[in-house]
Design a protein around this motif. Structure first.
Motif, mmCIF file in Angstrom:
data_model
loop_
_atom_site.group_PDB
_atom_site.id
_atom_site.type_symbol
_atom_site.label_atom_id
_atom_site.label_comp_id
_atom_site.label_asym_id
_atom_site.label_seq_id
_atom_site.Cartn_x
_atom_site.Cartn_y
_atom_site.Cartn_z
ATOM 1 N N UNK A 133 8.856 2.241 -11.302
ATOM 2 C CA UNK A 133 8.094 1.452 -10.370
ATOM 3 C C UNK A 133 9.052 1.772 -9.023
ATOM 4 N N UNK A 134 10.366 2.081 -8.762
ATOM 5 C CA UNK A 134 10.968 1.937 -7.638
ATOM 6 C C UNK A 134 10.777 3.215 -7.052
ATOM 7 N N UNK A 135 10.494 4.191 -7.735
ATOM 8 C CA UNK A 135 10.004 5.692 -7.115
ATOM 9 C C UNK A 135 8.880 5.282 -6.731
ATOM 10 N N UNK A 136 7.716 5.080 -7.453
ATOM 11 C CA UNK A 136 6.350 4.956 -7.148
ATOM 12 C C UNK A 136 6.172 4.106 -5.715
ATOM 13 N N UNK A 137 7.207 2.978 -5.703
ATOM 14 C CA UNK A 137 6.862 1.996 -4.356
ATOM 15 C C UNK A 137 7.545 2.759 -3.240
ATOM 16 N N UNK A 138 8.636 3.567 -3.701
ATOM 17 C CA UNK A 138 8.943 4.411 -2.416
ATOM 18 C C UNK A 138 8.204 5.595 -1.776
ATOM 19 N N UNK A 139 7.234 6.232 -2.795
ATOM 20 C CA UNK A 139 6.316 7.019 -2.138
ATOM 21 C C UNK A 139 5.028 6.245 -1.637
ATOM 22 N N UNK A 140 4.820 5.142 -2.034
ATOM 23 C CA UNK A 140 3.672 4.331 -1.381
ATOM 24 C C UNK A 140 4.050 3.964 -0.045
ATOM 25 N N UNK A 141 5.270 3.463 0.028
ATOM 26 C CA UNK A 141 5.902 2.889 1.356
ATOM 27 C C UNK A 141 5.645 4.248 2.438
ATOM 28 N N UNK A 142 5.758 5.222 2.087
ATOM 29 C CA UNK A 142 5.701 6.679 2.896
ATOM 30 C C UNK A 142 4.186 7.244 2.905
ATOM 31 N N UNK A 143 3.277 6.320 2.435
ATOM 32 C CA UNK A 143 1.828 6.829 2.711
ATOM 33 C C UNK A 143 1.425 7.770 1.653
ATOM 34 N N UNK A 144 1.975 8.154 0.547
ATOM 35 C CA UNK A 144 1.669 8.947 -0.458
ATOM 36 C C UNK A 144 0.275 8.264 -1.287
ATOM 37 N N UNK A 145 -0.496 8.967 -1.774
ATOM 38 C CA UNK A 145 -1.800 8.357 -2.496
ATOM 39 C C UNK A 145 -1.644 8.971 -3.915
ATOM 40 N N UNK A 146 -1.925 8.199 -4.739
ATOM 41 C CA UNK A 146 -2.275 8.790 -6.299
ATOM 42 C C UNK A 146 -3.399 9.218 -6.277
#
Length: 173
Positions: A133-146
């Motif tokens: 979850x920490x890593x997923x939250x990091x990329x979400x904050x940077x604008x990455x999309x699943x």
């Protein structure tokens, strides 16, 4: 993120970084388990990693604290493709002593900026285990999309693990 607020910088690793990287990995091993395989866990492997960072298809970068110059994490852009694809795979890890301070968000932000503005890539992809979850939250904050889900995508610690595929293109940066 403005330049004046940054607490970190990025740079290419050197052979002189091996001991510091080895110490970071040793100290953080339990924190990273089971998400990360540390290829550079011995001095010999660390030297191989730094040599590999000289290849055209790999950009290994260390994230350093601006106040102390201490390495607080590592960000890699690997399997860099140019031509019609212009893509790289993103991976990263933080020193356990600096986790939870948003320093890696700053460092990864700098690396993404480097990928798009210096390397002229079009897309950066991160494959992350769903439980991380920490890593997923990091990329979400940077604008990455699943973008998707890959079953048994990567063998980590002897087991094939599922991953979510997250991506960011230069147009969305």
């Amino acid at each position: 993120m403005t330049e004046s607020k940054l607490r970190v910088c990025i740079r290419k690793p050197t052979m002189e970084d091996c001991q510091e990287l080895h110490s970071l990995i040793f100290r953080s091993k339990q924190f990273h388990f089971p998400w990360v395989i540390h290829a550079e866990s011995s001095e010999h492997e660390c030297k191989k990693y730094i040599n590999r960072c000289q290849n055209n298809d790999v950009e290994g970068l260390v994230v350093c604290h601006l106040d102390t110059s201490k390495i607080i994490g590592v960000v890699n852009l690997s399997q860099i493709f140019y031509g019609n694809f212009q893509n790289a795979y993103l991976s990263y890890y933080v020193d356990v002593d600096f986790a939870g301070q948003a320093l890696m968000s700053e460092g990864v932000h700098l690396v993404i900026d480097y990928a798009f503005n210096t390397l002229k890539l079009h897309r950066v992809e991160a494959n992350i285990q769903p439980e991380n979850k920490r890593s997923i939250n990091l990329v979400k904050r940077l604008g990455f999309r699943k973008e998707g889900f890959s079953q048994r995508y990567l063998k980590i610690n002897g087991e094939w693990r599922d991953h979510e595929r997250w991506a960011l293109t230069v147009e969305n940066w």
